[in-house]
Write a protein that holds these residues in place. Sequence first.
Motif, PDB file in Angstrom:
ATOM      1  N   LEU A 166       0.817  -1.223   0.000  1.00 28.85           N
ATOM      2  CA  LEU A 166       0.000   0.000   0.000  1.00 28.85           C
ATOM      3  C   LEU A 166       0.848   1.268   0.000  1.00 28.85           C
ATOM      4  O   LEU A 166       0.447   2.295  -0.546  1.00 28.85           O
ATOM      5  CB  LEU A 166      -0.918   0.017   1.223  1.00 28.85           C
ATOM      6  CG  LEU A 166      -2.095  -0.958   1.248  1.00 28.85           C
ATOM      7  CD1 LEU A 166      -2.816  -0.860   2.577  1.00 28.85           C
ATOM      8  CD2 LEU A 166      -3.060  -0.676   0.095  1.00 28.85           C
ATOM      9  N   ASP A 167       2.033   1.180   0.598  1.00 29.21           N
ATOM     10  CA  ASP A 167       2.861   2.371   0.741  1.00 29.21           C
ATOM     11  C   ASP A 167       3.328   2.942  -0.594  1.00 29.21           C
ATOM     12  O   ASP A 167       3.759   4.090  -0.660  1.00 29.21           O
ATOM     13  CB  ASP A 167       4.079   2.061   1.620  1.00 29.21           C
ATOM     14  CG  ASP A 167       4.203   3.028   2.781  1.00 29.21           C
ATOM     15  OD1 ASP A 167       3.199   3.689   3.110  1.00 29.21           O
ATOM     16  OD2 ASP A 167       5.286   3.141   3.356  1.00 29.21           O
ATOM     17  N   TYR A 168       3.255   2.132  -1.642  1.00 25.54           N
ATOM     18  CA  TYR A 168       3.646   2.629  -2.964  1.00 25.54           C
ATOM     19  C   TYR A 168       2.520   3.422  -3.634  1.00 25.54           C
ATOM     20  O   TYR A 168       2.714   3.982  -4.714  1.00 25.54           O
ATOM     21  CB  TYR A 168       4.062   1.466  -3.868  1.00 25.54           C
ATOM     22  CG  TYR A 168       5.235   0.687  -3.323  1.00 25.54           C
ATOM     23  CD1 TYR A 168       6.389   1.342  -2.908  1.00 25.54           C
ATOM     24  CD2 TYR A 168       5.186  -0.694  -3.202  1.00 25.54           C
ATOM     25  CE1 TYR A 168       7.458   0.645  -2.386  1.00 25.54           C
ATOM     26  CE2 TYR A 168       6.260  -1.403  -2.691  1.00 25.54           C
ATOM     27  CZ  TYR A 168       7.395  -0.740  -2.282  1.00 25.54           C
ATOM     28  OH  TYR A 168       8.458  -1.432  -1.766  1.00 25.54           O
ATOM     29  N   PHE A 169       1.363   3.454  -2.990  1.00 22.31           N
ATOM     30  CA  PHE A 169       0.205   4.161  -3.547  1.00 22.31           C
ATOM     31  C   PHE A 169      -0.188   5.272  -2.572  1.00 22.31           C
ATOM     32  O   PHE A 169      -0.891   5.019  -1.585  1.00 22.31           O
ATOM     33  CB  PHE A 169      -0.961   3.189  -3.753  1.00 22.31           C
ATOM     34  CG  PHE A 169      -0.585   1.989  -4.569  1.00 22.31           C
ATOM     35  CD1 PHE A 169      -0.628   2.034  -5.955  1.00 22.31           C
ATOM     36  CD2 PHE A 169      -0.170   0.818  -3.957  1.00 22.31           C
ATOM     37  CE1 PHE A 169      -0.263   0.933  -6.716  1.00 22.31           C
ATOM     38  CE2 PHE A 169       0.197  -0.288  -4.707  1.00 22.31           C
ATOM     39  CZ  PHE A 169       0.149  -0.227  -6.092  1.00 22.31           C
ATOM     40  N   PRO A 170       0.266   6.498  -2.801  1.00 23.56           N
ATOM     41  CA  PRO A 170       0.055   7.589  -1.839  1.00 23.56           C
ATOM     42  C   PRO A 170      -1.393   7.792  -1.413  1.00 23.56           C
ATOM     43  O   PRO A 170      -1.663   8.172  -0.280  1.00 23.56           O
ATOM     44  CB  PRO A 170       0.593   8.812  -2.582  1.00 23.56           C
ATOM     45  CG  PRO A 170       1.612   8.263  -3.522  1.00 23.56           C
ATOM     46  CD  PRO A 170       1.077   6.925  -3.957  1.00 23.56           C
ATOM     47  N   LEU A 171      -2.350   7.534  -2.309  1.00 26.43           N
ATOM     48  CA  LEU A 171      -3.761   7.740  -1.961  1.00 26.43           C
ATOM     49  C   LEU A 171      -4.269   6.726  -0.944  1.00 26.43           C
ATOM     50  O   LEU A 171      -5.308   6.949  -0.320  1.00 26.43           O
ATOM     51  CB  LEU A 171      -4.624   7.676  -3.228  1.00 26.43           C
ATOM     52  CG  LEU A 171      -4.410   8.805  -4.254  1.00 26.43           C
ATOM     53  CD1 LEU A 171      -5.295   8.576  -5.481  1.00 26.43           C
ATOM     54  CD2 LEU A 171      -4.725  10.167  -3.635  1.00 26.43           C
ATOM     55  N   SER A 172      -3.552   5.622  -0.761  1.00 23.76           N
ATOM     56  CA  SER A 172      -4.035   4.573   0.147  1.00 23.76           C
ATOM     57  C   SER A 172      -4.124   5.038   1.594  1.00 23.76           C
ATOM     58  O   SER A 172      -4.905   4.504   2.381  1.00 23.76           O
ATOM     59  CB  SER A 172      -3.135   3.337   0.058  1.00 23.76           C
ATOM     60  OG  SER A 172      -1.820   3.648   0.487  1.00 23.76           O
ATOM     61  N   LYS A 173      -3.334   6.056   1.958  1.00 22.86           N
ATOM     62  CA  LYS A 173      -3.385   6.539   3.345  1.00 22.86           C
ATOM     63  C   LYS A 173      -4.721   7.190   3.679  1.00 22.86           C
ATOM     64  O   LYS A 173      -5.058   7.372   4.855  1.00 22.86           O
ATOM     65  CB  LYS A 173      -2.248   7.522   3.601  1.00 22.86           C
ATOM     66  CG  LYS A 173      -2.318   8.803   2.790  1.00 22.86           C
ATOM     67  CD  LYS A 173      -1.076   9.653   3.016  1.00 22.86           C
ATOM     68  CE  LYS A 173      -1.098  10.905   2.142  1.00 22.86           C
ATOM     69  NZ  LYS A 173       0.151  11.678   2.268  1.00 22.86           N
ATOM     70  N   TYR A 174      -5.491   7.558   2.642  1.00 29.94           N
ATOM     71  CA  TYR A 174      -6.803   8.169   2.867  1.00 29.94           C
ATOM     72  C   TYR A 174      -7.931   7.132   2.906  1.00 29.94           C
ATOM     73  O   TYR A 174      -9.078   7.487   3.173  1.00 29.94           O
ATOM     74  CB  TYR A 174      -7.100   9.190   1.766  1.00 29.94           C
ATOM     75  CG  TYR A 174      -6.087  10.310   1.703  1.00 29.94           C
ATOM     76  CD1 TYR A 174      -5.990  11.250   2.722  1.00 29.94           C
ATOM     77  CD2 TYR A 174      -5.224  10.419   0.616  1.00 29.94           C
ATOM     78  CE1 TYR A 174      -5.057  12.276   2.664  1.00 29.94           C
ATOM     79  CE2 TYR A 174      -4.284  11.438   0.548  1.00 29.94           C
ATOM     80  CZ  TYR A 174      -4.207  12.365   1.572  1.00 29.94           C
ATOM     81  OH  TYR A 174      -3.277  13.370   1.508  1.00 29.94           O
ATOM     82  N   LEU A 175      -7.611   5.890   2.609  1.00 31.97           N
ATOM     83  CA  LEU A 175      -8.632   4.845   2.605  1.00 31.97           C
ATOM     84  C   LEU A 175      -8.960   4.414   4.032  1.00 31.97           C
ATOM     85  O   LEU A 175      -8.102   4.482   4.926  1.00 31.97           O
ATOM     86  CB  LEU A 175      -8.148   3.643   1.785  1.00 31.97           C
ATOM     87  CG  LEU A 175      -7.844   3.909   0.300  1.00 31.97           C
ATOM     88  CD1 LEU A 175      -7.292   2.649  -0.356  1.00 31.97           C
ATOM     89  CD2 LEU A 175      -9.092   4.387  -0.430  1.00 31.97           C
ATOM     90  N   PRO A 176     -10.187   3.947   4.268  1.00 37.61           N
ATOM     91  CA  PRO A 176     -10.568   3.520   5.630  1.00 37.61           C
ATOM     92  C   PRO A 176      -9.979   2.148   5.969  1.00 37.61           C
ATOM     93  O   PRO A 176     -10.700   1.176   6.193  1.00 37.61           O
ATOM     94  CB  PRO A 176     -12.106   3.476   5.549  1.00 37.61           C
ATOM     95  CG  PRO A 176     -12.397   3.165   4.109  1.00 37.61           C
ATOM     96  CD  PRO A 176     -11.322   3.858   3.308  1.00 37.61           C
ATOM     97  N   LEU A 177      -8.647   2.069   5.993  1.00 38.47           N
ATOM     98  CA  LEU A 177      -7.958   0.823   6.309  1.00 38.47           C
ATOM     99  C   LEU A 177      -7.313   0.933   7.682  1.00 38.47           C
ATOM    100  O   LEU A 177      -6.747   1.975   8.024  1.00 38.47           O
ATOM    101  CB  LEU A 177      -6.881   0.533   5.248  1.00 38.47           C
ATOM    102  CG  LEU A 177      -7.364   0.383   3.806  1.00 38.47           C
ATOM    103  CD1 LEU A 177      -6.158   0.321   2.868  1.00 38.47           C
ATOM    104  CD2 LEU A 177      -8.197  -0.883   3.651  1.00 38.47           C
TER     105      LEU A 177
END
Length: 529
Positions: free
Chosen positions: A250-261
């Motif tokens: 996930l860390d390679y996809f900057p937008l993933s930090k905004y996902l409800p994970l």
Amino acid sequence: MTVLLNSNFHHASVISNMASLFATVYNSLSFANVLLVLLLLLLLHYVIVLYEFRDMPPGPRLTAIPFLGNAFSLDFKAEKLTDAFKSLRENYGRVFSLKMGSYKFVMASTPEAVKEMLVQKSADYAGRQQTYFFQQATLGGKDIALGNYGPAWKFHRKLFTTALRQYLSDMALVERRVSTQAEKLMHFMEEQNGKPFDPADILQRAVADVICGITFGEGYDTTNPDLNKLLKLNVDFVANTDDAQLVTVLDYFPLSKYLPLKAYDRLLQPVLGIFDIIRRFLRERKETFDPEEPVHDLISGLLHAKHEAECESNQERAAFLSDDYLVNTIEDMFSGGYETTSTTMKWAIAFLVNYPKYQQDIQLELDEVLGGRNPGLDDRANLPLIHATIMETLRVGNVAPLAIPHFTLTDTTLCGYRVPKDTIVFADTESVHLDPKCWENPTMFDPYRHIDENGKLITNQGNFYPFGAGRRVCAGEPLAKVELFLFLSWMLQKFTFIAEEDGSPPSLKGLFSGTQFPVPYKIRAIKRK
């Protein structure tokens, strides 16, 4: 009044023209037109991808999806991160490239590529990408292991290596501290009275207690409630393999930090707890710090450096010695010091139970050299099989199969391919360690491959990177080798390790979470007569 009327008329005209334009666009928004626009945008995307990856190592290009890159080219069913790239290696070779989120990504899996990257062009590949998790877990990239290459990193790396070098220069002190923990370890194993037990916790604790003395000072070990909690938080972090592998991708996809994970939160929670404990120790030591006293441990060394910077009014150096930098360096020493060493010992025991012949040979060598006395550091030259067993454990166990990803600091090349600045590059050292062109029967555990025909240890045969190499080589390598030698020689002199049940030796399957460790197992320690 006339000017006002003209102005209003002008604005009304602009609004009318815009409305007319939008109406025209809306009326032309047929399905076919929308599809055409999307196809043109997709075509533009692939043109950009092909241009970005021109002259780079081969890899999937037409499967690079906007924003996601080649994420679907990975094997999501793989149990280990290293296996997720298996199909890519089969299709494109052992040096390939792909797009992962916002990053260009290169995998170096051949002996030639790994050597070029880690040794020959070490300066080009000395960076670390500052992804969201790396930033959060290091208070903004302020540690040695994950920090990017630069003045602050070089300063703290020098402090770290100087502290270790100073500690290792007093071999009597080193031997006394490790032997004290080895005696406790022997007492624990004797108390098991031949019954099955999991050695993981006691091995971690033994090594951590040595590191506590180096880091926090004489008399500090995990009997201290805060240091015991510090160890448990580190263990919890490493054991969380599922979240670690997910966050790594996930860390390679900057937008993933905004996902409800929740994976990020679960992985960061023990890290923040670790920093809280270290900050308390740091505050206590600051209150009693005397600059006239000599350096006895890592914390006092850091406080001395901070005091000198303040006395010299060196603002840059003082900034490098803020509390955030200090707690990261202390955690680097603690976690790096105990984790890889204790994991290597877990692998060594697992291998020796599976290959009892080598355990017998080691014990014969120990008996011949030592008689009945305890092993010491002066015996190292006369116990080559212990060293060979450690080397073979590191080779086959692969505690750091991919190491920490590197980041190119400049435009460079790899095996003749172009590798641009700001590319993430993995050194797949596991592939080199298990390469049949480098090692005969590579998956077979055989310590004797590291001993020559004269019975001497082979230390320079190449294609061996358990501690990395170059500018990012593990600073704790000398200490780890000392600990591994003393702990293993003490254990194997006193005990024979056998399976929990006859015919059921420990599994040699690895689990990956930053480091690669064996599946939890139980063994029996039978006291030698």
